[in-house]
Design a protein around this motif. Structure first.
Motif, PDB file in Angstrom:
ATOM      1  N   THR A 198       0.838  -1.206   0.000  1.00 31.70           N
ATOM      2  CA  THR A 198       0.000   0.000   0.000  1.00 31.70           C
ATOM      3  C   THR A 198       0.868   1.249   0.000  1.00 31.70           C
ATOM      4  N   VAL A 199       1.942   1.235   0.774  1.00 32.01           N
ATOM      5  CA  VAL A 199       2.863   2.378   0.810  1.00 32.01           C
ATOM      6  C   VAL A 199       3.462   2.608  -0.575  1.00 32.01           C
ATOM      7  N   ARG A 200       3.910   1.526  -1.236  1.00 31.46           N
ATOM      8  CA  ARG A 200       4.508   1.654  -2.575  1.00 31.46           C
ATOM      9  C   ARG A 200       3.492   2.206  -3.570  1.00 31.46           C
ATOM     10  N   ARG A 201       2.238   1.783  -3.451  1.00 34.91           N
ATOM     11  CA  ARG A 201       1.214   2.270  -4.384  1.00 34.91           C
ATOM     12  C   ARG A 201       0.964   3.764  -4.180  1.00 34.91           C
ATOM     13  N   VAL A 202       0.940   4.204  -2.920  1.00 32.67           N
ATOM     14  CA  VAL A 202       0.759   5.636  -2.647  1.00 32.67           C
ATOM     15  C   VAL A 202       1.907   6.431  -3.255  1.00 32.67           C
ATOM     16  N   LYS A 217       5.691   6.121   7.431  1.00 26.12           N
ATOM     17  CA  LYS A 217       5.091   6.158   8.765  1.00 26.12           C
ATOM     18  C   LYS A 217       3.731   6.841   8.745  1.00 26.12           C
ATOM     19  N   ALA A 218       3.608   7.923   7.958  1.00 26.60           N
ATOM     20  CA  ALA A 218       2.337   8.644   7.887  1.00 26.60           C
ATOM     21  C   ALA A 218       1.239   7.752   7.310  1.00 26.60           C
ATOM     22  N   ILE A 219       1.613   6.927   6.318  1.00 24.93           N
ATOM     23  CA  ILE A 219       0.630   6.019   5.698  1.00 24.93           C
ATOM     24  C   ILE A 219       0.281   4.897   6.667  1.00 24.93           C
ATOM     25  N   ARG A 220       1.303   4.325   7.317  1.00 30.51           N
ATOM     26  CA  ARG A 220       1.046   3.247   8.282  1.00 30.51           C
ATOM     27  C   ARG A 220       0.190   3.740   9.442  1.00 30.51           C
ATOM     28  N   TYR A 221       0.451   4.950   9.873  1.00 28.30           N
ATOM     29  CA  TYR A 221      -0.334   5.513  10.978  1.00 28.30           C
ATOM     30  C   TYR A 221      -1.811   5.568  10.621  1.00 28.30           C
ATOM     31  N   ARG A 222      -2.126   6.035   9.403  1.00 26.49           N
ATOM     32  CA  ARG A 222      -3.535   6.133   8.988  1.00 26.49           C
ATOM     33  C   ARG A 222      -4.187   4.754   8.891  1.00 26.49           C
ATOM     34  N   ILE A 223      -3.414   3.762   8.468  1.00 22.01           N
ATOM     35  CA  ILE A 223      -3.956   2.395   8.395  1.00 22.01           C
ATOM     36  C   ILE A 223      -4.195   1.847   9.807  1.00 22.01           C
ATOM     37  N   ASN A 224      -3.234   2.093  10.710  1.00 18.98           N
ATOM     38  CA  ASN A 224      -3.350   1.577  12.071  1.00 18.98           C
ATOM     39  C   ASN A 224      -4.481   2.235  12.853  1.00 18.98           C
ATOM     40  N   GLN A 225      -4.915   3.413  12.410  1.00 18.55           N
ATOM     41  CA  GLN A 225      -6.015   4.099  13.084  1.00 18.55           C
ATOM     42  C   GLN A 225      -7.369   3.508  12.717  1.00 18.55           C
TER      43      GLN A 225
END
Length: 666
Positions: A198-202, A217-225
């Protein structure tokens, strides 16, 4: 406590004078009590080692100066390392940027699976496995765990401890929108792509569209929320989500320890109160209640004539966390104990706007409290507090002036004519009921009294171990300030302006008309208690302390926010505009008319009583803040007779509250 010196020019003598102003330094952290640990006494500074815990109020300690054993109160202690700045985050929550919050949240998610371990450093194998899973060193992970356990707050995981700047860094709108679209259309699909994919696609789409590239980290944070149950359903695991997250019909998910879940809710009480001057009706009060799901103990409450708000929640939560000894003394109740205090791990609330404010969310995070909102159409998630409120209202229906719960029950009963209790008397009745009756009565849901269940959860019994003494905040003032509404304002030469009112104090002088490198005026954080807006609290970003800033116009009287808004509307209606002079004049006229009137309307009496109750609560608040040891007991005048009525107040000096009010307790 640090002081700031302000140079002030004297035109007559042409000399410099300095004015010293004391500030209040924020201290966030928890007092963790345990056998063998070392503590400082707040008053004497003597160090003690805990030897044996006797109850929720006192323990046996060894005096490390005399080596003698002493029996002392645990409430007079503080952590032996409390002078270490690294243990506390002494910055206002609003000065923490979104980027810093995201980093702290990602650290918390990394250590969360390991926090249930009782050992200080967690199991080594589990630590190594989790470190490898998160692609960080085990040493770093251990340091994060120890930092979090120091305060029990996500604030301990923030990287910056000093020199905070209010930068509020956020992704630009185009990038943020793109991330949301990729998560929704790519990650949340039955193909179940990995987070890294997902990070690579963004990043790929950002490059194609010319958007700013966000960090992983910003992308992972939004997913983890994202809620785990929603992620599992969207990614084709609906049955697994149902088995994991859906409780048995009509039952709340099982809770194993005290303070694991505390439910909070509001209700208008089914009773008409009278003012304490004319003894005439002023309407129904609002009650906010917090209940511990494990033990069914009431952990806190707030009673007011004001409608529910963030202030109501904050006051109830503060009372829930703090010891209740002073509260009982202030209400003249000295023959019973209410040994409930400590940080809840989670508060369970409905979806009202008063619970969803950003101020409440950040304040809870700073103190390690998770907020969980009641799922829609799932009444079992609020059942404990609602059932308690329902039982409470049944007892209220036995009081004079009750409105009952419906028209059929009320029949021909005239609630206003029979109203007899003042706000103070009702609060004393409420406290007496919960401490002398409810807490000591067998609860059908747990088959023992809430008090006994709480004691088992804390100290354990022959079948289970207790959790030990709950953690206490190291500073009560910090706790209360954190739950006050906040504002951002620039500082002008005339001071600060909030809602048309000017505030000034010399502590603001260093920040008058200051601006950043782009010539944009700096904004600063202020907090205000709506019950008394005659002063605000200014957070000095350099000293990391709060300072009290009063009205610039000292002729303005203390007033609550709702009183000011009412007077301001009246002035605008009469003059087409409003200013402080007109407001003061209108206030003075209203007070004179109210005092000279032989009888007042119900609305005016309610306003007068609101003002009195706010003033009273402020006096109590200030008494605690200044840490006065000799708390003056505020005993309700219990024997009065309604003027122009045949109905007497049910409270008399000789009444035994536990007998008179609560016969046939269910």
């Amino acid at each position: 406590m640090k002081k700031r010196r302000f140079g002030m020019s004297n035109d007559i003598t042409d000399t410099d004078e300095t004015l010293e102003i004391s500030g209040i330094k924020l201290k966030r952290g928890a007092l963790h009590l345990g056998i063998g640990k070392i503590y400082n006494h707040k008053t004497t500074g003597i160090q003690y080692e805990m030897l044996e815990l006797l109850d929720l109020n006192q323990a046996l300690f060894k005096n490390l100066s005399t080596l003698k054993n002493e029996l002392i109160s645990i409430h007079g202690l503080e952590n032996a390392t409390s002078a270490d700045d690294n243990e506390f985050l002494n910055v206002d929550a609003e000065y923490i940027s979104d980027a810093d919050w995201e980093k702290a949240q990602s650290k918390y998610l990394a250590i969360k699976p390991l926090l249930s371990s009782d050992s200080e450093g967690s199991d080594s194998k589990a630590l190594e496995a989790r470190a490898e899973e998160c692609n960080i060193s085990s040493r770093t992970l251990r340091r994060w765990i120890n930092s979090y356990r120091t305060t029990g707050s996500i604030a301990a995981l923030l990287e910056k401890k000093r020199g905070w700047h209010k930068d509020k860094i956020r992704l630009d709108h185009a990038t943020d929108t793109l991330i949301k679209e990729v998560i929704n259309d790519f990650f949340l699909t039955q193909q179940r792509p990995t987070i890294e994919a997902t990070v690579r696609r963004v990043h790929k789409l950002c490059h194609q569209k010319g958007c700013a590239k966000p960090s992983g980290k910003a992308i992972r944070y939004r997913i983890n929320q994202l809620p785990e149950s929603m992620v599992m359903k969207r990614r084709g695991q609906r049955e697994r989500a149902k088995n994991k997250f859906t409780p048995k019909a009509g039952r709340f998910p099982e809770v194993f320890n005290p303070l694991d879940v505390v439910q909070i809710d509001h209700t208008p009480a089914d009773i008409i109160l009278v003012d304490d001057k004319h003894r005439k009706p002023i309407g129904r009060p609002w009650v906010t209640v917090a209940i511990d799901v494990y033990s069914r103990m009431i952990t806190g409450y707030y009673i007011s004539l004001d409608a529910p708000s963030v202030t109501s929640v904050g006051m109830c939560l503060s009372r829930s966390i703090l010891p209740k000894d002073d509260l009982l003394i202030q209400n003249g109740i000295t023959d019973v104990e209410w040994k409930v205090y400590g940080y809840p791990r989670k508060i369970h609330v409905d979806n009202g706007s008063d619970f969803r404010s950003d101020d409440l969310r950040k304040s809870c995070a700073l103190h390690g409290i998770n907020i969980e909102f009641r799922p829609l159409a799932r009444p079992e998630y609020g059942g404990h507090v609602e059932r308690m409120i329902g039982n409470l209202m049944k007892k209220v229906h036995e009081l004079p002036g009750t409105t009952f719960s419906n028209i059929k029950e009320k029949d021909d009963y005239d609630a206003e004519k029979n109203a007899a209790l003042t706000l103070d008397e009702f609060e004393k009745w409420f406290l007496t009921y919960i401490t002398k009756v409810y807490h000591l009565s067998i609860h059908s849901g747990i088959e023992r009294t809430p008090t006994k269940q709480w004691e088992i959860g804390i100290f354990g019994d022959s079948f289970s171990d207790g959790i030990g003494i709950p953690s206490l905040p190291v500073d009560e003032t910090t706790l209360k300030l954190d739950f006050m509404p906040s504002f951002e304002r620039t500082i002008q030469s005339s001071g600060v302006r909030i809602d048309g009112l000017h505030y000034y104090d010399a502590c603001l002088n260093n920040y008058v008309n200051t601006s950043d490198d782009n010539k944009v005026k700096n904004k600063f954080i202020f907090r205000r208690d709506p019950r008394d807006i005659s002063k605000i609290w200014f957070f000095d970003p350099e000293l990391k302390q709060y300072f009290v800033v009063p009205f610039a116009n000292q002729t303005l009287p203390p007033m609550s926010l709702w009183e000011y808004q009412q007077v301001r509307r009246q002035v605008k209606l009469q003059n087409g505009t409003s200013n402080e002079h007109l407001i003061y004049k209108a206030w003075d006229e209203m007070q004179t008319l109210a005092e000279n009137a032989e009888s007042t309307t119900k609305t005016q009496r309610r306003r007068d009583q609101r003002r009195k109750s706010h003033e009273k609560s402020q006096k109590r608040y200030e008494a605690i803040d200044t840490q006065q040891d000799d708390v003056e007991s505020t005993v309700v005048a219990a024997s009065r007779t309604n003027e122009n009525k045949d109905v007497e107040s049910p409270i008399t000096p000789d009444d035994d509250y536990g007998i008179y009010f609560f016969e046939d307790i269910e």
